[in-house]
Design a protein around this motif. Structure first.
Motif, PDB file in Angstrom:
ATOM      1  N   GLY A 103       0.941  -0.907  -0.262  1.00 48.90           N
ATOM      2  CA  GLY A 103       0.048   0.015  -0.193  1.00 48.90           C
ATOM      3  C   GLY A 103       0.778   1.602   0.208  1.00 48.90           C
ATOM      4  N   ASN A 104      -0.084   2.306  -0.329  1.00 51.66           N
ATOM      5  CA  ASN A 104       1.014   3.700  -0.544  1.00 51.66           C
ATOM      6  C   ASN A 104       0.509   4.544   0.961  1.00 51.66           C
ATOM      7  OD1 ASN A 104       0.972   2.585  -3.350  1.00 51.66           O
ATOM      8  ND2 ASN A 104       2.925   3.089  -2.451  1.00 51.66           N
ATOM      9  N   VAL A 105       0.886   5.524   1.112  1.00 51.87           N
ATOM     10  CA  VAL A 105       0.716   6.821   1.798  1.00 51.87           C
ATOM     11  C   VAL A 105      -0.331   7.132   1.433  1.00 51.87           C
ATOM     12  CG1 VAL A 105       0.945   8.804   3.618  1.00 51.87           C
ATOM     13  CG2 VAL A 105       1.943   6.589   3.634  1.00 51.87           C
ATOM     14  N   LYS A 106      -1.676   7.636   1.809  1.00 54.40           N
ATOM     15  CA  LYS A 106      -2.330   8.593   0.127  1.00 54.40           C
ATOM     16  C   LYS A 106      -2.460  10.407   0.597  1.00 54.40           C
ATOM     17  CE  LYS A 106      -2.264   6.624  -3.341  1.00 54.40           C
ATOM     18  NZ  LYS A 106      -1.104   6.294  -3.858  1.00 54.40           N
ATOM     19  N   GLN A 107      -2.458  10.281   1.631  1.00 52.21           N
ATOM     20  CA  GLN A 107      -2.290  11.656   2.991  1.00 52.21           C
ATOM     21  C   GLN A 107      -1.823  11.005   4.260  1.00 52.21           C
ATOM     22  OE1 GLN A 107      -6.317  13.029   3.755  1.00 52.21           O
ATOM     23  NE2 GLN A 107      -7.219  12.277   1.869  1.00 52.21           N
ATOM     24  N   LYS A 108      -1.286  12.360   5.263  1.00 54.77           N
ATOM     25  CA  LYS A 108      -0.239  12.316   6.172  1.00 54.77           C
ATOM     26  C   LYS A 108      -0.757  13.804   7.165  1.00 54.77           C
ATOM     27  CE  LYS A 108       3.399  13.974   7.160  1.00 54.77           C
ATOM     28  NZ  LYS A 108       4.330  14.075   7.740  1.00 54.77           N
ATOM     29  N   ARG A 109      -0.519  13.384   7.842  1.00 58.84           N
ATOM     30  CA  ARG A 109      -0.515  15.179   9.160  1.00 58.84           C
ATOM     31  C   ARG A 109       0.731  14.354   9.877  1.00 58.84           C
ATOM     32  NH1 ARG A 109      -5.802  15.319   9.981  1.00 58.84           N
ATOM     33  NH2 ARG A 109      -5.577  15.040  11.483  1.00 58.84           N
ATOM     34  N   GLY A 110       1.372  15.267  10.960  1.00 57.84           N
ATOM     35  CA  GLY A 110       2.739  15.400  11.655  1.00 57.84           C
ATOM     36  C   GLY A 110       3.461  14.379  11.733  1.00 57.84           C
ATOM     37  N   THR A 111       3.774  14.373  13.128  1.00 58.00           N
ATOM     38  CA  THR A 111       5.018  12.492  12.723  1.00 58.00           C
ATOM     39  C   THR A 111       4.175  11.467  12.136  1.00 58.00           C
ATOM     40  OG1 THR A 111       5.826  14.159  14.351  1.00 58.00           O
ATOM     41  CG2 THR A 111       6.509  11.825  14.288  1.00 58.00           C
ATOM     42  N   ILE A 112       4.720  10.762  11.677  1.00 56.24           N
ATOM     43  CA  ILE A 112       4.713   8.953  11.225  1.00 56.24           C
ATOM     44  C   ILE A 112       6.071   8.642  10.465  1.00 56.24           C
ATOM     45  CG2 ILE A 112       2.261   9.947  11.007  1.00 56.24           C
ATOM     46  CD1 ILE A 112       3.049   9.352   7.347  1.00 56.24           C
ATOM     47  N   PHE A 113       5.861   7.611  10.742  1.00 62.06           N
ATOM     48  CA  PHE A 113       7.548   6.548  10.060  1.00 62.06           C
ATOM     49  C   PHE A 113       6.544   5.136  10.487  1.00 62.06           C
ATOM     50  CE2 PHE A 113       7.896   7.652  14.825  1.00 62.06           C
ATOM     51  CZ  PHE A 113       7.566   6.598  15.167  1.00 62.06           C
ATOM     52  N   ALA A 114       7.712   4.541   9.815  1.00 60.60           N
ATOM     53  CA  ALA A 114       7.522   3.065  10.384  1.00 60.60           C
ATOM     54  C   ALA A 114       9.496   2.807  10.747  1.00 60.60           C
ATOM     55  CB  ALA A 114       6.941   2.706   8.492  1.00 60.60           C
ATOM     56  N   ILE A 115       8.463   1.567  11.109  1.00 66.61           N
ATOM     57  CA  ILE A 115       9.973   0.327  11.875  1.00 66.61           C
ATOM     58  C   ILE A 115      10.216  -0.892  11.128  1.00 66.61           C
ATOM     59  CG2 ILE A 115      11.115  -0.649  13.424  1.00 66.61           C
ATOM     60  CD1 ILE A 115      11.176   1.693  13.375  1.00 66.61           C
ATOM     61  N   GLU A 141      10.708   7.457   7.820  1.00 68.40           N
ATOM     62  CA  GLU A 141       9.782   8.439   7.725  1.00 68.40           C
ATOM     63  C   GLU A 141       8.805   8.114   6.612  1.00 68.40           C
ATOM     64  OE1 GLU A 141       9.365  10.777  10.465  1.00 68.40           O
ATOM     65  OE2 GLU A 141      11.918   9.603  11.264  1.00 68.40           O
ATOM     66  N   LEU A 142       7.849   8.259   6.979  1.00 71.75           N
ATOM     67  CA  LEU A 142       7.038   8.077   6.096  1.00 71.75           C
ATOM     68  C   LEU A 142       5.868   9.299   5.142  1.00 71.75           C
ATOM     69  CD1 LEU A 142       4.529   5.420   7.191  1.00 71.75           C
ATOM     70  CD2 LEU A 142       6.471   5.269   5.622  1.00 71.75           C
ATOM     71  N   LYS A 143       5.936   9.851   4.030  1.00 71.01           N
ATOM     72  CA  LYS A 143       5.736  10.686   3.210  1.00 71.01           C
ATOM     73  C   LYS A 143       4.705   9.940   2.482  1.00 71.01           C
ATOM     74  CE  LYS A 143      10.231  11.494   1.891  1.00 71.01           C
ATOM     75  NZ  LYS A 143      10.899  11.887   1.838  1.00 71.01           N
ATOM     76  N   VAL A 144       3.879  11.333   1.623  1.00 68.06           N
ATOM     77  CA  VAL A 144       2.925  10.601   0.733  1.00 68.06           C
ATOM     78  C   VAL A 144       3.714  10.111  -0.290  1.00 68.06           C
ATOM     79  CG1 VAL A 144       1.204  11.856  -0.806  1.00 68.06           C
ATOM     80  CG2 VAL A 144       1.567  13.340   1.697  1.00 68.06           C
ATOM     81  N   ASN A 145       2.810   9.973  -0.828  1.00 66.18           N
ATOM     82  CA  ASN A 145       3.661   8.093  -1.958  1.00 66.18           C
ATOM     83  C   ASN A 145       4.634   7.447  -1.141  1.00 66.18           C
ATOM     84  OD1 ASN A 145       1.490   8.800  -3.697  1.00 66.18           O
ATOM     85  ND2 ASN A 145       2.935  10.823  -4.089  1.00 66.18           N
ATOM     86  N   SER A 146       4.947   7.792   0.324  1.00 67.05           N
ATOM     87  CA  SER A 146       5.840   6.240   0.693  1.00 67.05           C
ATOM     88  C   SER A 146       4.957   5.137   0.551  1.00 67.05           C
ATOM     89  CB  SER A 146       6.266   6.765   2.004  1.00 67.05           C
ATOM     90  OG  SER A 146       6.552   7.244   2.187  1.00 67.05           O
TER      91      SER A 146
END
Length: 181
Positions: free
Chosen positions: A16-28, A36-41
């Motif tokens: 899948g992909n990140v389509k929207q984000k706000r604030g602090t988001i990340f993956a381990i 760090e995750l951004k839009v389209n990550s």
């Protein structure tokens, strides 16, 4: 994507992909590497996804499912695949809250769909639902009176809940607080 592990080369399938984000988001990832995750990550099997106090991410998965992972949440993608003889979606919401609209996985009798939490496991049939697990503060700053459980609300379809106390089904409009064991 591919990367080298100490003894083998591993190919990761995009789930899948990140389509929207706000604030602090990340993956381990499965190798305990933070990204760090951004839009389209992209997200992959084994990813542990985190949202901070100000965080939110909207994921679109390979089966067209949509997951909104809300603030102060932690979720692990254990298994997610679309194959002819048995699609699978196995995700663990360790804490926090999400809203999920199921995609193609879960529509067929042979599909395996599980949303696991520390309190109960959710199975679905063409569903849109929300969960909140072991979270003392809501994203809007509200405070829960009982943080030792899981709140679930069904918007569409039907879900099955299962834990050590038994099994139950919930239909559209139903909401339930499930105490932790």
């Amino acid at each position: 994507e591919t990367y080298a592990a100490p003894d083998k080369l591993i190919r990761l399938e995009v789930l899948g992909n990140v389509k929207q984000k706000r604030g602090t988001i990340f993956a381990i990832d499965i190798n305990k590497q933070r990204r760090e995750l951004k839009v389209n990550s992209s997200v992959y099997v084994g990813d542990r996804l985190f949202t901070g106090a100000d965080g939110f991410m909207h994921l679109k998965m390979i089966d067209d499912a949509r997951i909104d992972l809300r603030c102060n949440s932690e979720m692990v993608i254990d298994n997610y695949k679309m194959v002819r003889d048995g699609n699978a979606s196995v995700i663990r919401l360790l804490k926090g809250s999400l809203h999920k609209v199921t995609g193609k996985i879960g529509k067929n009798i042979t599909d395996r769909y599980e949303m696991r939490t520390p309190v109960a496991t959710v199975g679905v049939r063409g569903t849109e639902y929300s969960l909140r697990v072991l979270q003392s503060h809501g994203c809007d700053g509200s405070v829960d009176v009982n943080t030792d459980g899981m709140f679930v609300k069904v918007d569409k379809g039907e879900i099955d809940l299962s834990n050590s106390a038994g099994d139950t089904s919930l239909e559209p409009g139903a909401a339930l607080l499930v105490a932790s064991n």
